[in-house]
Design an enzyme around this catalytic site. Structure first.
Site, short mmCIF file in Angstrom:
data_model
loop_
_atom_site.label_atom_id
_atom_site.label_comp_id
_atom_site.label_asym_id
_atom_site.label_seq_id
_atom_site.Cartn_x
_atom_site.Cartn_y
_atom_site.Cartn_z
N LYS A 9 41.49 -10.66 -13.26
CA LYS A 9 41.57 -9.08 -13.09
C LYS A 9 40.40 -8.58 -13.14
O LYS A 9 39.25 -9.27 -13.40
CB LYS A 9 42.32 -8.74 -14.62
N ASP A 134 43.37 -8.53 -24.02
CA ASP A 134 43.73 -8.41 -22.63
C ASP A 134 45.22 -9.25 -22.38
O ASP A 134 45.66 -9.02 -21.19
CB ASP A 134 42.63 -9.29 -21.93
#
Length: 289
Positions: A9, A134
């Site tokens: 990401k 996350d």
């Protein structure tokens, strides 16, 4: 053994807007999934054991997030099955691209299917947030605007972009960056309307990475890579910036060829790759909403 992708990401921006009483920082960010990442291979064991088949330099098995994720899922569900787990690493460690969290999320999603648990996404996210802030994003399944410690997520449709990602020759420890007394912790919150259709832009310094100045001050290699990449700002769609707590820096382009040309000419001490943004996580169907 079955292979499952664990995508990287980018944080398209990252603001620190406060701090909770327990020390966790309150963040605002936009997470972008990439078509670049690790591969997690998993085989089901009937004996209930969780076994790591691949080594991770400097990380004992008991601390490995993929092992911890599998064990946490077993504990939460009482499942009698086990798993053999092997990870092929491509996401740089200490790079701010979410590698460990993505691997853990892919384990939770894959085992949810392989163990036939049929847990909803929210249940997996509750298990995942204890592993890392996350992890819930990767379980969420799509690009997102994030608040809180990263667990309060609102899905976003982001335009197709090609990202030139540089990998400086350092690993940046996340905890040290967040503990720095120099870290800005009072950025003004933004409005989700800023990300509505037709308004996706990064004018001036309104959108930035608050962790970037701290990482650049402590790691000259990050600062050098970022200065070099900003030489392409006139062609890029957004100002070059750091992802997460670093060390990786990136710029976004409309065409793959532009991003490839940037990465091809990168500084000799940096690694690099080109990645396109994804609209959804490749394992999104492994959990129900």
């Amino acid at each position: 053994m079955q292979a499952f992708p664990a995508p990287a990401k980018l944080n398209l921006f990252l603001h620190v807007v406060g701090r909770r009483a327990d020390g966790y920082h309150l963040l605002e960010s936009v997470f972008q999934l990439l078509d670049f990442g690790d591969t997690v291979d998993i085989g089901v064991r009937p004996d209930g054991r969780i076994c790591r088949l691949s080594e991770l330099a400097g990380v004992p098995e008991s601390a490995d997030l993929v092992v911890r994720a599998a064990r946490a899922l077993k504990t939460a569900t009482g499942c009698s099955l086990g798993a053999d787990i092997s990870v092929t690493k491509r996401i740089p460690m200490g790079g701010g691209l979410g590698g460990g969290s993505s691997d853990a999320a892919s384990v939770l999603l894959a085992l949810n299917r392989l163990w036939r648990l049929d847990l909803p996404r929210q249940a997996l996210a509750r298990i995942g947030v204890a592993l890392g802030a996350d992890v819930p994003f990767f379980i969420f399944g799509r690009n997102a605007f994030a608040r809180g410690i990263g667990e309060d997520l609102l899905g976003l449709d982001l335009p197709l972009r090609w990202h030139a990602v540089l990998v400086p020759p350092v690993q940046v420890p996340t905890a040290a960056i967040f503990q720095s007394p120099e870290l800005t912790r009072n950025s003004e919150p933004v409005k989700i309307e800023d990300f509505s259709a037709g308004a996706w832009s990064f004018p001036g310094n309104r959108f930035r990475n608050d962790l970037e100045p701290v990482a650049c001050a402590g790691y000259e290699a990050v600062s050098r890579a970022l200065r070099w990449l900003r030489g392409f700002d006139a062609r890029a769609l957004i100002t070059a910036r750091m992802s997460g707590s670093g060390a990786c820096v990136f710029a976004a382009f409309a065409a793959r060829e532009e991003a490839e040309a940037v990465v091809a000419g990168r500084p000799a001490d940096c690694g690099g790759f080109v990645a396109c943004g994804l609209g959804k996580h490749p394992l999104v169907d492994c959990a129900r909403d």
